[in-house]
Design an enzyme around this catalytic site. Structure first.
Site, mmCIF file in Angstrom:
data_model
loop_
_atom_site.group_PDB
_atom_site.id
_atom_site.type_symbol
_atom_site.label_atom_id
_atom_site.label_comp_id
_atom_site.label_asym_id
_atom_site.label_seq_id
_atom_site.Cartn_x
_atom_site.Cartn_y
_atom_site.Cartn_z
ATOM 1 C CG ASP A 1 -2.256 0.765 0.853
ATOM 2 O OD1 ASP A 1 -2.242 1.542 -0.122
ATOM 3 O OD2 ASP A 1 -3.264 0.629 1.571
HETATM 4 C C1 BGC Z 1 -5.247 3.138 0.340
HETATM 5 C C2 BGC Z 1 -5.584 2.151 -0.755
HETATM 6 C C3 BGC Z 1 -5.448 2.818 -2.104
HETATM 7 C C4 BGC Z 1 -4.052 3.374 -2.238
HETATM 8 C C5 BGC Z 1 -3.768 4.021 -3.577
HETATM 9 C C6 BGC Z 1 -3.926 3.825 0.074
HETATM 10 O O1 BGC Z 1 -3.677 4.857 0.966
HETATM 11 O O2 BGC Z 1 -5.182 2.458 1.571
HETATM 12 O O3 BGC Z 1 -6.882 1.658 -0.549
HETATM 13 O O4 BGC Z 1 -5.731 1.895 -3.111
HETATM 14 O O5 BGC Z 1 -3.854 4.341 -1.234
HETATM 15 O O6 BGC Z 1 -4.363 5.248 -3.690
#
Ligand code: BGC
Length: 755
Positions: A312
């Site tokens: 993430d």
């Molecule tokens: C979130 C994800 C998201 C990713 C990309 C993260 O902060 O937890 O759900 O897909 O950012 O934007």
């Protein structure tokens, strides 16, 4: 418009040329067949190029800027892009440069990126991924669907499929082949700021809808330019932070993990989901990105996941900066790679590349380990057809993108999600000759309806609102031309209460629209589920007028309303219903739509009393030894209609179920009211006695049925031993001999399971 078309045609021509060139070069240079092609590529790639493939960078890094601010409309900065692709070999990009862009801008940017990739030494196309989580929400004029929690309230898997299919289509229309959706974290912690992104509290509903979304996103074949690669997230336990705050520790025993949080991932893997994002928080003291047991042993070996494991946002570095399990970024990279991450969503610099190259060169990470990740990444690029055509757009994109047929699906989804929770003396539907006063911060706001991840991440910027979208008030005007609107308060402060009261005295009914303004992830952390003080005061002011109050809740998690809800005549939960939400809500209020949404979570009555419907028997027993310990505002599965449904007694095919047999349960549902309507037949099963304390009941089947007045339909469910199983003390799935109760709409029958 004409100018735009000419520009767009030129762009297409240029793209076609790029694609032909890319195709020819690759075809000449590489042998046919994905495996052979990937083998040949791997042999010819340098270590730096391989590590580049494992690197995902934020689009913002390569965009043109002026004094540090992105220049709009966005354009790539060729020098920066060259550095990313040719120097660091970056294989993947994400995100949107802080706001939504037109399709034309997206296509121009993606084409520039793919063109740069086609000119690099290894000519590997880039894999672009995006958070398209309720439609292609980062493309202007795209269709905005209800958020996942609202989709779950429809209890309609084929509608969820339609939404995913349309989202895939509109995302591909922008040249993007990968969506970071669906979330299959089970939402049992209502404080959590991403609660609205889940399918609610139930494992069966989440598993069913998550699987439907994955299948629809990925379609028959990924190389079809209307399909995208799906990404389930956030593996695993992310949705259960003890504090309720985003990205904070969760604690759970392994049995619970396997009973509740793992099955939706397991099913998505069975359905062939190609990618997965890791839990940004920590579980039982181990950060998601360092958890080799969950990522290697469980995910790869046990569940057989063969796709890409994506970190993430910034989470490898956070192993050092936040979680403190690594002394520096280099050690963090070593830990994450060892745990099983294939691709790092870095996202804003190239330090991941430098660290990983160094680790391999010094023998701390093997090149074979790198090859296995790169192989998966190349395989996905190959399967998506990117090697053949890095920017294949659907042929009818101009006609269908953000068009009428997609808006109809968004309207249908919002209509089927909106949940009627209270309707005293049948105050709803309203009649069109009533004087309606709409009040409250959610009453005339598109941001409230669309929620977060709408054109911008937090979704509370109104600059890109579309003219054709209608707020609740604007949509009510179509039914009742005399309707008036007062904001009454915003979330934090009271405004113009006295004029509101004098207008309320002249009205027949007050539609009180409360809730929460959009927020996502960390910015959405709250300490208390109670509705804001200003809105509570507004509710009291509206109720004090003495006119019937229809409470409309526009919110992504259940905000506590118990201090005043008993004095409202009706309650309608709208969730965050998307761009057609205003129209659908008004149509529900005035009876054009008969509501059919049912709660996908238990709505708490008290702060700190978060029991889910599938609680344990001991949790029902209160201090007076009565059985009302479980006392939510509304329970999971509830939802009213303007018509009346009658359920027949259940018929069971047998009284005893054996291990290799199936039990059929048949129930007939009829519409005895005066309107056509939809109801959700919900089948619950209780294990009467088991070696692990059984939940009081668990959802094991459901079907949404559409019935004209006077019509009836028979619904049949089949249960096998597997449907009665639970995770036992040895962490195995087991079905124990004994009595079970099945329940449909408060009617119960027993049967015996004999292995
Ligand atoms: C979130 C994800 C998201 C990713 C990309 C993260 O902060 O937890 O759900 O897909 O950012 O934007």
């Amino acid at each position: 418009m004409i100018l735009m078309n000419a520009y767009y045609n030129r762009l297409r021509l240029a793209l076609a040329l790029v694609m032909v060139l890319v195709r020819c070069e690759i075809a000449i240079a590489q042998p046919q067949g994905s495996n052979a092609r990937i083998d040949a590529l791997l042999t010819s790639m340098t270590l730096e190029e391989k590590v580049g493939q494992m690197t995902q960078i934020n689009l913002e890094v390569v965009l043109k800027k002026n004094n540090g601010s992105i220049v709009y409309p966005i354009e790539v900065d060729s020098q920066k892009l060259h550095e990313a692709i040719s120097k660091f070999g970056v294989g993947s990009f994400l995100n949107n440069g802080r706001m939504a862009h037109s399709r034309e801008e997206w296509i121009s940017v993606i084409s520039a990126i793919q063109h740069m990739a086609s000119e690099s030494r290894i000519q590997i196309p880039v894999l672009y991924g995006i958070d398209a989580i309720h439609g292609a929400n980062y493309a202007r004029n795209s269709t905005l669907f209800p958020h996942q929690l609202a989709q779950a309230a429809s209890w309609n898997p084929s509608l969820v499929s339609e939404i995913a299919k349309t989202t895939a289509y509109e995302t591909r229309c922008c040249g993007i082949p990968w969506v970071f959706s669906p979330i299959v974290d089970v939402g049992r912690q209502p404080l959590w700021s991403q609660f609205f992104e889940t399918y609610g509290e139930d494992v069966y509903l989440t598993t069913t809808l998550g699987a439907a979304a994955v299948r629809a996103y990925q379609g028959e074949s990924l190389s079809d330019n209307t399909s995208v690669a799906a990404c389930v997230k956030h593996y695993v336990g992310y949705s259960a932070p003890q504090s309720g705050k985003d990205r904070t520790p969760a604690y759970m025993d392994e049995r619970t993990l396997r009973e509740i949080y793992l099955p939706p991932f397991q099913e998505a893997i069975q359905q062939g989901v190609r990618t997965l994002i890791v839990n940004s928080g920590e579980l039982n003291g181990v950060p998601g990105h360092a958890n080799g047991y969950l990522l290697r042993n469980v995910l790869r070996e046990e569940l057989g996941f063969e796709g890409i494991v994506l970190s993430d946002w910034g989470d490898i570095e956070r192993l050092h900066t936040i979680h403190r399990v690594a002394h520096d970024n280099r050690e963090a990279v070593a830990i994450a790679i060892d745990a099983g991450i294939d691709m790092s969503m870095v996202p804003n610099d190239f330090r991941f590349c430098a660290a990983l190259v160094d680790l391999v060169k010094k023998g701390e990470v093997s090149e074979t380990r790198i090859d296995s990740s790169v192989r998966r990444i190349l395989q996905l690029k190959y399967d998506l057809g990117l090697f053949d055509n890095p920017l294949a757009l659907p042929l009818d994109a101009d006609l269908r993108f953000g068009g009428e047929s997609h808006a109809k699906i968004a309207y249908q989804a919002a209509s089927e999600a909106i949940t009627l929770l209270k309707n005293e003396k049948h105050i709803l539907p309203l009649s069109t000759d009533m004087n309606v006063l709409v009040v409250g911060p959610a009453g005339n706001s598109l941001s409230y309806l669309n929620g977060p991840w709408t054109r911008t991440w937090q979704g509370n910027d109104t600059i890109i609102e579309q003219e054709d979208e209608r707020t609740i008030y604007q949509a009510i005007l179509a039914h009742s031309a005399t309707a008036m609107y007062h904001i009454g308060c915003n979330e934090d402060s009271i405004v113009n209460r006295s004029t509101m009261t004098s207008d309320a005295l002249k009205s027949d009914v007050i539609v009180l629209c409360l809730g929460e303004k959009p927020s996502a992830e960390k910015p959405g952390d709250i300490r208390d589920l109670t509705l804001s003080a200003a809105q509570l005061t507004l509710a009291e002011t509206a109720i004090a007028v003495g006119k019937p109050v229809i409470l409309v809740l526009v919110e992504g998690r259940p905000r506590i309303i118990s201090s005043f809800v008993d004095r409202c005549q009706a309650v309608v939960l709208a969730y965050q219903p998307g761009s057609m939400g205003g129209a659908a809500l008004a149509d529900v209020l005035f009876g054009k739509v008969n509501p059919s949404g049912h709660l996908p979570f238990t709505y708490p009555r008290y702060v700190n009393d978060f029991l889910t419907y599938d609680h344990k028997k001991s949790e029902e027993v209160d201090k007076n030894y009565g059985s009302n310990g479980y006392n939510p505002q509304w329970s999971f599965g509830e939802g009213l209609s303007y018509t009346q449904f009658e359920y027949s007694e259940m018929k069971l095919s047998e009284d005893t179920l054996r291990a290799d047999e199936e039990l059929e349960i048949i129930v007939t549902l009829s519409n005895s009211g005066v309107r056509s309507g939809k109801d959700v037949v919900q089948l619950y099963v209780s294990d009467e006695v088991a070696s692990i304390t059984p939940p009081v009941k668990q959802l094991r089947g459901f079907e949404k049925v559409d019935l004209e007045t006077g019509a009836a339909q028979t619904v049949s469910f089949r249960l096998s031993a597997n449907d009665l199983s639970f995770i036992n003390a040895q962490l195995n799935s087991a079905t124990e001999a004994g009595w079970f109760t099945v329940e449909v709409e408060h009617k119960r029958r027993r049967f015996y399971f004999k292995p």
